[in-house]
Design an enzyme around this catalytic site. Structure first.
Site, PDB file in Angstrom:
ATOM      1  N   ASP A 257       9.243   7.093  -0.576  1.00 21.36           N
ATOM      2  CA  ASP A 257       8.443   7.862  -1.519  1.00 21.36           C
ATOM      3  C   ASP A 257       7.985   6.937  -2.644  1.00 21.36           C
ATOM      4  O   ASP A 257       8.743   6.077  -3.098  1.00 21.36           O
ATOM      5  CB  ASP A 257       9.287   9.008  -2.089  1.00 21.36           C
ATOM      6  CG  ASP A 257       8.483   9.936  -2.969  1.00 21.36           C
ATOM      7  OD1 ASP A 257       8.246   9.573  -4.139  1.00 21.36           O
ATOM      8  OD2 ASP A 257       8.084  11.010  -2.501  1.00 21.36           O
TER       9      ASP A 257
ATOM     10  N   LYS B   9      -4.181  21.230  -8.072  1.00 22.62           N
ATOM     11  CA  LYS B   9      -3.686  22.244  -9.000  1.00 22.62           C
ATOM     12  C   LYS B   9      -2.955  21.594 -10.173  1.00 22.62           C
ATOM     13  O   LYS B   9      -2.193  20.649 -10.006  1.00 22.62           O
ATOM     14  CB  LYS B   9      -2.760  23.218  -8.269  1.00 22.62           C
ATOM     15  CG  LYS B   9      -3.481  24.041  -7.202  1.00 22.62           C
ATOM     16  CD  LYS B   9      -2.535  25.001  -6.500  1.00 22.62           C
ATOM     17  CE  LYS B   9      -3.290  25.803  -5.443  1.00 22.62           C
ATOM     18  NZ  LYS B   9      -2.396  26.740  -4.716  1.00 22.62           N
TER      19      LYS B   9
ATOM     20  N   GLU C  28      -8.773   4.979   7.834  1.00 21.40           N
ATOM     21  CA  GLU C  28      -9.242   5.998   8.775  1.00 21.40           C
ATOM     22  C   GLU C  28     -10.005   7.098   8.046  1.00 21.40           C
ATOM     23  O   GLU C  28     -11.077   7.525   8.487  1.00 21.40           O
ATOM     24  CB  GLU C  28      -8.055   6.616   9.526  1.00 21.40           C
ATOM     25  CG  GLU C  28      -7.374   5.681  10.513  1.00 21.40           C
ATOM     26  CD  GLU C  28      -6.282   4.824   9.895  1.00 21.40           C
ATOM     27  OE1 GLU C  28      -5.623   4.081  10.636  1.00 21.40           O
ATOM     28  OE2 GLU C  28      -6.101   4.879   8.655  1.00 21.40           O
ATOM     29  N   TYR C  29      -9.441   7.572   6.934  1.00 19.79           N
ATOM     30  CA  TYR C  29     -10.087   8.637   6.176  1.00 19.79           C
ATOM     31  C   TYR C  29     -11.414   8.177   5.588  1.00 19.79           C
ATOM     32  O   TYR C  29     -12.383   8.927   5.540  1.00 19.79           O
ATOM     33  CB  TYR C  29      -9.163   9.120   5.050  1.00 19.79           C
ATOM     34  CG  TYR C  29      -7.997   9.943   5.516  1.00 19.79           C
ATOM     35  CD1 TYR C  29      -8.165  10.979   6.431  1.00 19.79           C
ATOM     36  CD2 TYR C  29      -6.717   9.691   5.038  1.00 19.79           C
ATOM     37  CE1 TYR C  29      -7.088  11.740   6.860  1.00 19.79           C
ATOM     38  CE2 TYR C  29      -5.628  10.446   5.463  1.00 19.79           C
ATOM     39  CZ  TYR C  29      -5.820  11.472   6.372  1.00 19.79           C
ATOM     40  OH  TYR C  29      -4.750  12.223   6.793  1.00 19.79           O
TER      41      TYR C  29
ATOM     42  N   ASP D 254       4.897   4.727   3.576  1.00 19.43           N
ATOM     43  CA  ASP D 254       4.500   6.129   3.700  1.00 19.43           C
ATOM     44  C   ASP D 254       5.744   6.999   3.768  1.00 19.43           C
ATOM     45  O   ASP D 254       6.818   6.538   4.179  1.00 19.43           O
ATOM     46  CB  ASP D 254       3.632   6.351   4.938  1.00 19.43           C
ATOM     47  CG  ASP D 254       2.677   7.520   4.755  1.00 19.43           C
ATOM     48  OD1 ASP D 254       1.486   7.285   4.465  1.00 19.43           O
ATOM     49  OD2 ASP D 254       3.125   8.680   4.876  1.00 19.43           O
TER      50      ASP D 254
ATOM     51  N   GLU E  41       0.864  -1.177   0.000  1.00 17.57           N
ATOM     52  CA  GLU E  41       0.000   0.000   0.000  1.00 17.57           C
ATOM     53  C   GLU E  41       0.900   1.226   0.000  1.00 17.57           C
ATOM     54  O   GLU E  41       1.682   1.426   0.924  1.00 17.57           O
ATOM     55  CB  GLU E  41      -0.913   0.024   1.220  1.00 17.57           C
ATOM     56  CG  GLU E  41      -1.861   1.230   1.220  1.00 17.57           C
ATOM     57  CD  GLU E  41      -2.662   1.368   2.504  1.00 17.57           C
ATOM     58  OE1 GLU E  41      -3.626   2.154   2.499  1.00 17.57           O
ATOM     59  OE2 GLU E  41      -2.313   0.713   3.516  1.00 17.57           O
TER      60      GLU E  41
ATOM     61  N   ASP F  21     -12.235   9.389  -2.196  1.00 20.28           N
ATOM     62  CA  ASP F  21     -13.510  10.100  -2.065  1.00 20.28           C
ATOM     63  C   ASP F  21     -13.543  11.294  -3.012  1.00 20.28           C
ATOM     64  O   ASP F  21     -14.559  11.989  -3.104  1.00 20.28           O
ATOM     65  CB  ASP F  21     -13.693  10.604  -0.631  1.00 20.28           C
ATOM     66  CG  ASP F  21     -12.722  11.730  -0.317  1.00 20.28           C
ATOM     67  OD1 ASP F  21     -11.496  11.506  -0.495  1.00 20.28           O
ATOM     68  OD2 ASP F  21     -13.158  12.825   0.074  1.00 20.28           O
TER      69      ASP F  21
ATOM     70  N   ASP G 200      -3.265  11.915  -1.862  1.00 19.73           N
ATOM     71  CA  ASP G 200      -3.391  13.367  -1.979  1.00 19.73           C
ATOM     72  C   ASP G 200      -3.814  13.702  -3.409  1.00 19.73           C
ATOM     73  O   ASP G 200      -3.151  13.298  -4.363  1.00 19.73           O
ATOM     74  CB  ASP G 200      -2.042  14.019  -1.658  1.00 19.73           C
ATOM     75  CG  ASP G 200      -2.143  15.518  -1.452  1.00 19.73           C
ATOM     76  OD1 ASP G 200      -2.952  16.158  -2.156  1.00 19.73           O
ATOM     77  OD2 ASP G 200      -1.419  16.051  -0.596  1.00 19.73           O
TER      78      ASP G 200
END
Length: 211
Positions: A96, A122, A192-193, A69, A44, A154, A118
């Site tokens: 990364d 932009k 969690e999100y 992460d 992940e 989402d 994320d």
């Protein structure tokens, strides 16, 4: 998304080499030895505080999982969950997503998850999105032929962008969910999100894409 800095997070990771791979470049091509078996390996990218990766590892003991992460504080929270669960089939690493080819050999990973990445909305930040072409180049190298990416978000704009990015790359969209929680999909493990967003009534999107 910025996360509050956690005091002692770096030391927490360094003090738990059983679960945190501190020098992943040194085990490139030898991840089965790290786990001590030849089970499939799923990763992940952007594992956050670890709810998804530990949940998947608990449900699927026949599969090895690596949570990745870039944020030290976040990964330290994931480590807490791993330590609480004592699961033998999950490891963590600080890295990364653009550097994965330095840590995994060609075809060494069987499946890759991207959860609530994320969106970098932009246009000038497009190349930072984890479903941008350069990232897909990296994923393709470490996955097997016809390897899969399972992507969940989402953010509708990021989802539509990612579907287009996958398709333009020549990937096959195996399954697409425009409202995951309203579907009959039974194998979902929430992040969690995801729980936070869904409680607010936000739709969750998901796709399984294959090279």
């Amino acid at each position: 998304m910025r996360v509050r800095r956690r005091k002692g997070a770096k030391e927490h990771l360094e003090n738990n080499p059983r679960y945190v791979i501190l020098k992943p470049e040194e085990v490139k091509g030898h991840w089965q030895e790290v786990f001590g078996n030849d089970h499939p390996i799923h990763i992940e990218v952007g594992s956050g505080k670890g709810r998804f990766i530990t949940g998947m590892a608990a449900k699927n003991p026949q599969i090895n999982y690596i949570g990745i992460d870039i944020q030290v504080s976040v990964l330290s929270h994931a480590l807490d969950k791993v330590l609480d669960s004592q699961l033998p089939n999950v490891k963590l690493m600080l890295a990364d997503g653009s550097s994965l080819m330095h840590y995994f050999a060609d075809g060494e990973i069987d499946l890759l998850y991207l959860n609530f990445s994320d969106p970098w909305p932009k246009k000038r930040h497009e190349k930072r999105r984890l479903t941008y072409k350069s990232f897909l180049d990296t994923y393709k190298k470490i996955l097997p032929e016809k390897g899969e990416i399972h992507f969940k978000t989402d953010n509708r704009e990021l989802f539509e962008y990612s579907l287009a990015s996958f398709s333009q790359y020549g990937m096959i969209l195996e399954q697409v969910w425009l409202d995951l929680h309203a579907s009959d999909y039974e194998n979902n493990v929430m992040t969690e999100y995801e729980e936070k967003f869904s409680q607010k009534g936000q739709v969750i999107y998901r796709v399984e894409a294959r090279f």
